[in-house]
Design a protein around this motif. Structure first.
Motif, PDB file in Angstrom:
ATOM      1  N   UNK A 135       0.824  -1.200   0.000  1.00 16.92           N
ATOM      2  CA  UNK A 135       0.000   0.000   0.000  1.00 16.92           C
ATOM      3  C   UNK A 135       0.863   1.258   0.000  1.00 16.92           C
ATOM      4  N   UNK A 136       0.514   2.196  -0.892  1.00 19.32           N
ATOM      5  CA  UNK A 136       1.257   3.456  -0.978  1.00 19.32           C
ATOM      6  C   UNK A 136       2.398   3.424  -1.978  1.00 19.32           C
ATOM      7  N   UNK A 137       2.848   2.231  -2.362  1.00 20.10           N
ATOM      8  CA  UNK A 137       3.936   2.118  -3.339  1.00 20.10           C
ATOM      9  C   UNK A 137       3.438   2.516  -4.723  1.00 20.10           C
ATOM     10  N   UNK A 138       4.371   3.002  -5.519  1.00 23.31           N
ATOM     11  CA  UNK A 138       4.073   3.306  -6.910  1.00 23.31           C
ATOM     12  C   UNK A 138       4.954   2.435  -7.780  1.00 23.31           C
ATOM     13  N   UNK A 139       4.460   2.110  -8.969  1.00 22.89           N
ATOM     14  CA  UNK A 139       5.286   1.333  -9.888  1.00 22.89           C
ATOM     15  C   UNK A 139       4.982   1.747 -11.315  1.00 22.89           C
ATOM     16  N   UNK A 140       5.959   1.525 -12.139  1.00 22.17           N
ATOM     17  CA  UNK A 140       5.865   1.822 -13.558  1.00 22.17           C
ATOM     18  C   UNK A 140       5.894   0.471 -14.272  1.00 22.17           C
ATOM     19  N   UNK A 141       4.928   0.252 -15.152  1.00 14.44           N
ATOM     20  CA  UNK A 141       4.826  -1.043 -15.826  1.00 14.44           C
ATOM     21  C   UNK A 141       4.826  -0.841 -17.336  1.00 14.44           C
ATOM     22  N   UNK A 142       5.678  -1.592 -18.006  1.00 12.46           N
ATOM     23  CA  UNK A 142       5.723  -1.585 -19.473  1.00 12.46           C
ATOM     24  C   UNK A 142       4.645  -2.553 -19.955  1.00 12.46           C
ATOM     25  N   UNK A 143       3.600  -2.019 -20.584  1.00  9.63           N
ATOM     26  CA  UNK A 143       2.516  -2.847 -21.108  1.00  9.63           C
ATOM     27  C   UNK A 143       2.526  -2.748 -22.630  1.00  9.63           C
TER      28      UNK A 143
END
Length: 158
Positions: A135-143
């Motif tokens: 919770x609270x984490x951010x992530x960047x995802x290559x889709x």
């Protein structure tokens, strides 16, 4: 032997489908084949050939499900102490920055995945990007549609 992760719900669905295939679909198609045989010449009997084809599909699906269940590792996420982290089976509420919206996903096995239902395959880019976060984490995802930014709003184990 490689174990295939499945949620409890996913395993139950496969077992129910297998039961239906064996107790309803298989006997129905065997009866259809017997009835079509009674019509005589099998070379030009469309009903016979259609029933045989359906029988092949049913038997292949039965074999497929039995194989999956034999290698399944059924994970009951309600009994997993993941300490708030996103793990297999977890339900995750995320904020999708690009769309300015919230979405809810459950991380499930390959055979359970259905993006329209919010069920993400554990092998999908989004699931791989979320696993291990909290919770609270951010992530960047290559889709396939480009880079997406997610913020984890809540993690549940239901």
């Amino acid at each position: 032997m490689k174990r295939t992760p499945l949620t409890v719900r996913g395993a139950e669905r496969l077992k129910a489908e297998l039961k239906k295939l064996k107790s309803k679909d298989r006997p129905r198609v065997v009866e259809a084949i017997a009835e079509a045989r009674e019509h005589g010449d099998l070379k030009e009997n469309a009903e016979y050939h259609a029933a045989r084809e359906e029988q092949g599909l049913i038997e292949a699906r039965i074999k497929d499900i039995e194989g999956k269940l034999s290698t399944a590792e059924v994970i009951d996420v309600t009994k997993v102490d993941a300490k708030g982290k996103v793990v297999f089976g977890a339900t995750v509420d995320v904020y999708v920055e690009e769309d300015d919206r919230e979405a809810t996903y459950q991380i499930v096995g390959e055979d359970e995945a259905d993006i329209k239902q919010g069920l993400l395959s554990v092998n999908s880019p989004i699931a791989r990007g979320l696993i291990g976060k909290e919770e609270g984490d951010e992530c960047e995802v290559e889709t396939p549609g480009g880079v997406r930014h997610y913020e984890i709003v809540e993690v549940r184990y239901e």
